[in-house]
Each structure stands twice: as structure tokens, then as C-alpha cells.
Design a protein around this motif. Structure first.
Motif, PDB file in Angstrom:
ATOM      1  N   GLU A 169      28.996  53.078 -27.930  1.00  0.00           N
ATOM      2  CA  GLU A 169      28.119  53.266 -26.930  1.00  0.00           C
ATOM      3  C   GLU A 169      29.737  53.280 -26.060  1.00  0.00           C
ATOM      4  OE1 GLU A 169      27.272  48.952 -25.632  1.00  0.00           O
ATOM      5  OE2 GLU A 169      26.141  48.918 -27.208  1.00  0.00           O
ATOM      6  N   ASP A 201      25.113  52.797 -30.959  1.00  0.00           N
ATOM      7  CA  ASP A 201      24.826  51.556 -31.473  1.00  0.00           C
ATOM      8  C   ASP A 201      25.702  50.714 -31.874  1.00  0.00           C
ATOM      9  OD1 ASP A 201      24.095  50.043 -29.441  1.00  0.00           O
ATOM     10  OD2 ASP A 201      22.413  49.492 -30.635  1.00  0.00           O
ATOM     11  N   ASP A 202      26.329  51.007 -32.930  1.00  0.00           N
ATOM     12  CA  ASP A 202      27.032  50.328 -33.952  1.00  0.00           C
ATOM     13  C   ASP A 202      28.267  50.750 -33.827  1.00  0.00           C
ATOM     14  OD1 ASP A 202      26.337  52.211 -35.532  1.00  0.00           O
ATOM     15  OD2 ASP A 202      26.221  50.947 -37.038  1.00  0.00           O
ATOM     16  N   LEU A 209      22.558  56.988 -30.220  1.00  0.00           N
ATOM     17  CA  LEU A 209      21.951  56.663 -28.633  1.00  0.00           C
ATOM     18  C   LEU A 209      22.111  58.319 -28.618  1.00  0.00           C
ATOM     19  CD1 LEU A 209      23.391  53.714 -28.111  1.00  0.00           C
ATOM     20  CD2 LEU A 209      21.442  53.573 -28.212  1.00  0.00           C
ATOM     21  N   ALA A 244      19.646  50.563 -27.264  1.00  0.00           N
ATOM     22  CA  ALA A 244      19.690  49.661 -27.808  1.00  0.00           C
ATOM     23  C   ALA A 244      18.933  50.267 -29.572  1.00  0.00           C
ATOM     24  CB  ALA A 244      20.356  48.505 -28.094  1.00  0.00           C
ATOM     25  N   ARG A 245      19.451  49.481 -30.594  1.00  0.00           N
ATOM     26  CA  ARG A 245      19.013  50.734 -31.564  1.00  0.00           C
ATOM     27  C   ARG A 245      19.562  49.583 -32.954  1.00  0.00           C
ATOM     28  NH1 ARG A 245      16.275  55.151 -33.490  1.00  0.00           N
ATOM     29  NH2 ARG A 245      17.300  56.481 -31.307  1.00  0.00           N
ATOM     30  N   THR A 246      18.547  48.061 -32.816  1.00  0.00           N
ATOM     31  CA  THR A 246      18.843  47.555 -33.821  1.00  0.00           C
ATOM     32  C   THR A 246      18.523  47.668 -35.006  1.00  0.00           C
ATOM     33  OG1 THR A 246      18.318  46.020 -32.708  1.00  0.00           O
ATOM     34  CG2 THR A 246      20.123  45.851 -32.093  1.00  0.00           C
TER      35      THR A 246
END
Length: 254
Positions: A169, A201-202, A209, A244-246
Motif C-alpha cells: 500500500e 496490497d500484500d 492496486l 483492497a484486493r483480497t
């Protein structure tokens, strides 16, 4: 019978956070500045004790987290024109953060992602900031800002594959702009823009993102010393930035 509550051990740390700065005038309206510092950030209650879930992603807390420690320095210059029509400043920064708290991937399937908050080994953030003010203090003024931040993992013995990855992020580039018009009889009108490059995002840099742009408008008018009215319009262009992308994509409000 109800299960007895889980008692967590107390955590105590004593940390110094000194800062030393110096400013040197080198002429009319020009100066150099530099500083060195030590800083810290304690883990939050959520990071220590609360397990959370967003979509298919579950992030476990970690009651053994320690405070983040930062050591850094910065150097830059500032110049204001004699006429007062423009002021510009630039700063280079370098910060090394030890034990940063981050969500580390534990396992992943087609339907779920499990992460746990851990103290990473070390991250390094370096880059530059530029700031420009045009006609500051005048009825119509403009402010521009730009930041380039190269923030990566530099050491993590538990997962060496993370070394060299971007910090989640944190975009490499970000930009801000503000146009302000103000007159005592009419009030103040401000148009503000904000943009950022793509980020991850990770910690494994798998879920992207995308970059974003947002435009806001605000107005304010004072009716004597006691009353004022304000109007704020956010996201005028109705953009939906990635939040977010989860891996399910979550978008910001329209």
C-alpha cells in the motif's frame, strides 16, 4: 460454564526518540536544512489482539509484536522569491525501519487467504519531496506537491523471498495540487487534486492496486465573527480507486 478469559502478558519497552535539526541561511530568501532522528511506533491493540477478516482474507493478530524502530536523516533546500510570488522547496529523505509490522502470507487457496501480523526484519524508504507555492498569501494561489518513495524490504530471515519487494500500500509516486481563491467579502473556494501511482496490497506483491486520481471542491463563507457556512464536494469525477484486493477487489466510495 463459560470459558475463563485469556489473560495476555504486559509488554514494556523504553525507547528514546531524539531529533536534531539545523537550518542555514545562504542568501536572501534561500536556506539549507538537514536533520537526523530516531523514532518508534508501538503496535496497535488491533495488531496485538484482534483477528480481522475482509472478504476472503483473514489476518491474525500477534500478541508478541514489538515496537517499530526508525533511524533516518533528510537534507533539502528552500527558496522564496523576493517578490513573494513563488516559494519552492525540495527534500531528500532516507529512513531505515527495523521490525516493521506487516501482514505476512501464511497460506493461500482458491477461496481463502490467511495472513499473520509479524515484525519484518528491516525496510528501507528513501526518496524525495518537492513543494511549490505560487503567489502564497494572494487572493488566488496554487500549491503543488510531489513525492517519490522507494520503500522495499531489505531483510527478513523468516521469508527471504520478500527481500526486494515493495511495502504494501505504498505507491512509488504521489502528487497533490491545490488551487485556492479567497476574498473576505465572498469567502474561500478551494479545488484540490490528489493522485497516486500503483501499489501492492500484500507483502508478496501479488495483488495490484491500480493508480488513482481524485478531485475535491470546498467552499467557505464567514458571516461575522460567530457564523460560517461550508460546502464540501468530494470525488467530483466519480472515480472508484482500488482500496483492497483480497483477492476480491474492493473499491472506494463513488
Amino acid at each position: 460454564p463459560a470459558a475463563p478469559p485469556t489473560v495476555q502478558p504486559n509488554l514494556n519497552e523504553f525507547i528514546a526518540s531524539p531529533r536534531l535539526g539545523i537550518v542555514r541561511q545562504i542568501g536572501a530568501g534561500a536556506s539549507l536544512h538537514a536533520s537526523v532522528f530516531r523514532a518508534f511506533r508501538s503496535p496497535t491493540m488491533n495488531e496485538l489482539y484482534r483477528t480481522g477478516q475482509v472478504g476472503q482474507q483473514t489476518t491474525q493478530a500477534n500478541a508478541q509484536l514489538q515496537s517499530e524502530r526508525a533511524t533516518g536523516w533528510e537534507i533539502g533546500a528552500t527558496y522564496a522569491s523576493p517578490s513573494g510570488l513563488a516559494a519552492v522547496s525540495g527534500t531528500y529523505f532516507w529512513t531505515e525501519i527495523n521490525r516493521p509490522v506487516s501482514a505476512v502470507l501464511i497460506s493461500s487457496t482458491a477461496t481463502s487467504i490467511l495472513e499473520r501480523r509479524e515484525n519484518l526484519g528491516q525496510i528501507l524508504s528513501q526518496g524525495m519531496e518537492l513543494h511549490l507555492d505560487l503567489r502564497p498569501g494572494r487572493p488566488i494561489s496554487t500549491t503543488l506537491g510531489y513525492q517519490y518513495a522507494h520503500a522495499i524490504v531489505t531483510r527478513f530471515s523468516a521469508q527471504p523471498s520478500l527481500v526486494g519487494h515493495w511495502i504494501p500500500e505504498v505507491p512509488r509516486q504521489s502528487f497533490t495540487a491545490q488551487l485556492r481563491a479567497q476574498r473576505r467579502s465572498l469567502g474561500e473556494l478551494t479545488l484540490a487534486a490528489r493522485a497516486g501511482g500503483h501499489a501492492w496490497d500484500d507483502s508478496a506483491n501479488t495483488y495490484l492496486l491500480n493508480s488513482f486520481f481524485q478531485l475535491d471542491l470546498s467552499a467557505r463563507h464567514d458571516f461575522g465573527p460567530r457564523w460560517s457556512a461550508s460546502l464540501i464536494l468530494s470525488n467530483l469525477l466519480n472515480q472508484r480507486p482500488d482500496v483492497a484486493r483480497t483477492p476480491i477487489l474492493t473499491l472506494a466510495s463513488p
